[in-house]
Design a protein around this motif. Structure first.
Motif, PDB file in Angstrom:
ATOM      1  N   GLY A  45      -2.162  67.068  29.228  1.00  0.00           N
ATOM      2  CA  GLY A  45      -1.134  67.332  30.167  1.00  0.00           C
ATOM      3  C   GLY A  45       0.187  67.838  29.544  1.00  0.00           C
ATOM      4  N   LEU A  46       1.184  67.406  30.217  1.00  0.00           N
ATOM      5  CA  LEU A  46       2.429  68.193  30.015  1.00  0.00           C
ATOM      6  C   LEU A  46       2.946  67.801  28.541  1.00  0.00           C
ATOM      7  N   VAL A  47       3.496  68.804  27.917  1.00  0.00           N
ATOM      8  CA  VAL A  47       4.338  68.731  26.731  1.00  0.00           C
ATOM      9  C   VAL A  47       5.241  69.729  26.881  1.00  0.00           C
ATOM     10  N   ILE A  48       6.654  69.265  26.608  1.00  0.00           N
ATOM     11  CA  ILE A  48       7.738  70.155  26.638  1.00  0.00           C
ATOM     12  C   ILE A  48       7.987  70.453  25.231  1.00  0.00           C
ATOM     13  N   LEU A  49       8.509  71.645  24.904  1.00  0.00           N
ATOM     14  CA  LEU A  49       8.701  72.198  23.446  1.00  0.00           C
ATOM     15  C   LEU A  49      10.037  72.940  23.821  1.00  0.00           C
ATOM     16  N   THR A  50      10.841  72.790  22.793  1.00  0.00           N
ATOM     17  CA  THR A  50      12.284  73.323  22.675  1.00  0.00           C
ATOM     18  C   THR A  50      12.692  73.840  21.072  1.00  0.00           C
ATOM     19  N   ASN A  51      13.585  74.779  21.138  1.00  0.00           N
ATOM     20  CA  ASN A  51      14.207  75.117  19.861  1.00  0.00           C
ATOM     21  C   ASN A  51      15.450  74.136  19.959  1.00  0.00           C
ATOM     22  N   ASP A  52      15.982  73.496  20.792  1.00  0.00           N
ATOM     23  CA  ASP A  52      17.399  72.995  21.068  1.00  0.00           C
ATOM     24  C   ASP A  52      17.071  71.360  20.450  1.00  0.00           C
ATOM     25  N   GLY A  53      17.621  71.311  19.267  1.00  0.00           N
ATOM     26  CA  GLY A  53      17.535  69.560  18.661  1.00  0.00           C
ATOM     27  C   GLY A  53      18.335  68.922  19.533  1.00  0.00           C
ATOM     28  N   LYS A  54      19.626  69.031  20.118  1.00  0.00           N
ATOM     29  CA  LYS A  54      20.114  68.224  20.885  1.00  0.00           C
ATOM     30  C   LYS A  54      19.405  67.735  22.183  1.00  0.00           C
ATOM     31  N   LEU A  55      18.763  68.880  22.935  1.00  0.00           N
ATOM     32  CA  LEU A  55      17.968  68.724  24.027  1.00  0.00           C
ATOM     33  C   LEU A  55      16.779  67.788  23.514  1.00  0.00           C
ATOM     34  N   GLN A  56      16.160  68.150  22.405  1.00  0.00           N
ATOM     35  CA  GLN A  56      14.895  67.471  21.952  1.00  0.00           C
ATOM     36  C   GLN A  56      15.293  65.917  21.964  1.00  0.00           C
ATOM     37  N   ASN A  57      16.546  65.660  21.179  1.00  0.00           N
ATOM     38  CA  ASN A  57      16.976  64.007  20.883  1.00  0.00           C
ATOM     39  C   ASN A  57      17.046  63.544  22.339  1.00  0.00           C
ATOM     40  N   LYS A  58      17.651  64.302  23.023  1.00  0.00           N
ATOM     41  CA  LYS A  58      18.179  63.594  24.405  1.00  0.00           C
ATOM     42  C   LYS A  58      17.129  63.180  25.280  1.00  0.00           C
ATOM     43  N   ILE A  59      15.941  63.950  25.139  1.00  0.00           N
ATOM     44  CA  ILE A  59      14.749  63.644  26.186  1.00  0.00           C
ATOM     45  C   ILE A  59      13.784  62.611  25.180  1.00  0.00           C
ATOM     46  N   SER A  60      13.731  62.674  24.045  1.00  0.00           N
ATOM     47  CA  SER A  60      12.678  61.834  23.110  1.00  0.00           C
ATOM     48  C   SER A  60      13.527  60.427  22.601  1.00  0.00           C
ATOM     49  N   ASN A  61      14.632  60.446  22.819  1.00  0.00           N
ATOM     50  CA  ASN A  61      15.285  58.995  22.249  1.00  0.00           C
ATOM     51  C   ASN A  61      15.106  58.106  23.288  1.00  0.00           C
ATOM     52  N   PRO A  62      14.531  56.992  22.649  1.00  0.00           N
ATOM     53  CA  PRO A  62      14.254  55.758  23.594  1.00  0.00           C
ATOM     54  C   PRO A  62      15.490  55.458  24.508  1.00  0.00           C
ATOM     55  N   LYS A  63      16.585  55.409  23.920  1.00  0.00           N
ATOM     56  CA  LYS A  63      17.776  54.889  24.287  1.00  0.00           C
ATOM     57  C   LYS A  63      18.227  55.865  25.827  1.00  0.00           C
ATOM     58  N   SER A  64      17.592  56.938  25.997  1.00  0.00           N
ATOM     59  CA  SER A  64      17.860  57.898  27.032  1.00  0.00           C
ATOM     60  C   SER A  64      17.093  57.427  28.203  1.00  0.00           C
ATOM     61  N   ASN A  65      16.242  56.811  28.053  1.00  0.00           N
ATOM     62  CA  ASN A  65      15.398  56.043  29.328  1.00  0.00           C
ATOM     63  C   ASN A  65      14.879  57.249  30.174  1.00  0.00           C
ATOM     64  N   LYS A  66      14.265  58.291  29.677  1.00  0.00           N
ATOM     65  CA  LYS A  66      13.659  59.374  30.426  1.00  0.00           C
ATOM     66  C   LYS A  66      12.311  58.859  30.931  1.00  0.00           C
ATOM     67  N   THR A  67      12.094  59.033  32.181  1.00  0.00           N
ATOM     68  CA  THR A  67      10.810  58.568  32.652  1.00  0.00           C
ATOM     69  C   THR A  67       9.675  59.581  32.331  1.00  0.00           C
ATOM     70  N   LYS A  68       8.580  58.940  32.069  1.00  0.00           N
ATOM     71  CA  LYS A  68       7.535  59.774  31.891  1.00  0.00           C
ATOM     72  C   LYS A  68       6.055  59.206  32.788  1.00  0.00           C
ATOM     73  N   THR A  69       5.700  60.147  33.637  1.00  0.00           N
ATOM     74  CA  THR A  69       4.466  59.697  34.343  1.00  0.00           C
ATOM     75  C   THR A  69       3.043  60.285  33.876  1.00  0.00           C
ATOM     76  N   TYR A  70       2.327  59.444  34.305  1.00  0.00           N
ATOM     77  CA  TYR A  70       0.902  59.646  33.822  1.00  0.00           C
ATOM     78  C   TYR A  70      -0.155  59.396  34.915  1.00  0.00           C
ATOM     79  N   LEU A  71      -1.238  60.168  35.129  1.00  0.00           N
ATOM     80  CA  LEU A  71      -2.287  59.731  35.785  1.00  0.00           C
ATOM     81  C   LEU A  71      -3.323  59.141  34.790  1.00  0.00           C
ATOM     82  N   VAL A  72      -3.895  58.196  34.985  1.00  0.00           N
ATOM     83  CA  VAL A  72      -4.817  57.363  34.170  1.00  0.00           C
ATOM     84  C   VAL A  72      -6.060  56.923  34.912  1.00  0.00           C
TER      85      VAL A  72
END
Length: 176
Positions: A45-72
Motif C-alpha cells: 500500500g501507500l508510501v509517501i516519499l519526499t525530498n523535503d526533510g521538514k515535511l518528512q519529519n512533520k509526517i513521521s514524528n510520533p508527536k505529530s499524531n498523523k493518522t495512518k489507516t490500514y485494511l487488514v
C-alpha cells in the motif's frame, strides 16, 4: 522545490532504495527522495516519499499524531470483544498503544490480488477490519491484532494523514 510522491508498494518490496532484493529503486527513478516512515516487506500500500526533510519529519514524528489507516485481513472471524480491545488500546512489549479507530468490513471489491496469495485454510475463516492509528511503532498493527487473538494475514496501508492510496496501481506512483 519540494517533491512529494505517493507509491503503491507491492508485497515483498523493501522500503529503501539500496540493498539486496526488490527495493524502491526498481519502481521509482526520482533522485533525492526518501520514504516518510516505512512499510515492512510483508505489507502493501501507500508510501509517501519526499525530498523535503521538514515535511518528512512533520509526517513521521510520533508527536505529530498523523493518522495512518490500514485494511487488514485477519486469521479468524474477529469478535466484537477483540475490536473493543483494539479500540481501547492494547498492551504490547513496548507499552500500551493509543486507542485505535476500528471497524469490521467486507473485503473491498477493488482490492488487487496479492502475489503470492495469502494462505487459505478450509476450516478457519478470515475477516477484514479497517484500523486507524496515530502511532508508528515497528509492526504495530500486526502486533496489536495478534495480541487480541487474530493474527494479520494481509496488511494494506490506504491513507497517511491527508494522502490516500485512491486508484494508484500496485507498483506505480503519482506526484502530488
Amino acid at each position: 522545490m519540494a517533491k512529494v510522491v505517493a507509491f503503491n508498494k507491492p508485497f515483498g518490496v523493501i522500503c529503501q532504495f539500496s540493498g539486496e532484493g526488490d527495493t524502491l529503486a526498481n519502481y521509482i527513478n526520482i533522485p533525492n527522495i526518501y520514504p516518510v516512515g516505512r512499510l515492512d516487506k510483508d505489507s502493501e500500500g501507500l508510501v509517501i516519499l519526499t525530498n523535503d526533510g521538514k515535511l518528512q519529519n512533520k509526517i513521521s514524528n510520533p508527536k505529530s499524531n498523523k493518522t495512518k489507516t490500514y485494511l487488514v485481513q485477519l486469521d479468524g472471524d474477529i469478535t466484537k470483544e477483540a475490536i473493543n480491545d483494539l479500540k481501547a488500546g492494547v498492551v504490547l512489549k513496548d507499552g500500551l498503544t493509543k486507542p485505535a479507530f476500528v471497524k469490521k468490513i467486507h473485503q473491498p471489491e477493488w482490492l488487487w490480488d496479492r502475489t503470492p496469495p495469502v494462505r487459505k485454510r478450509i476450516l478457519i475463516p478470515t475477516s477484514w477490519i479497517e484500523i486507524s492509528i496515530t502511532e508508528g511503532r515497528n509492526r504495530q498493527v500486526r502486533r496489536m491484532t495478534a495480541n487480541v487473538g487474530f493474527p494479520t494475514l494481509r496488511l494494506i496501508r490506504i491513507q497517511i494523514d491527508k494522502w490516500k492510496l485512491a486508484s494508484i496501481k500496485v507498483g506505480s506512483y503519482v506526484s502530488l
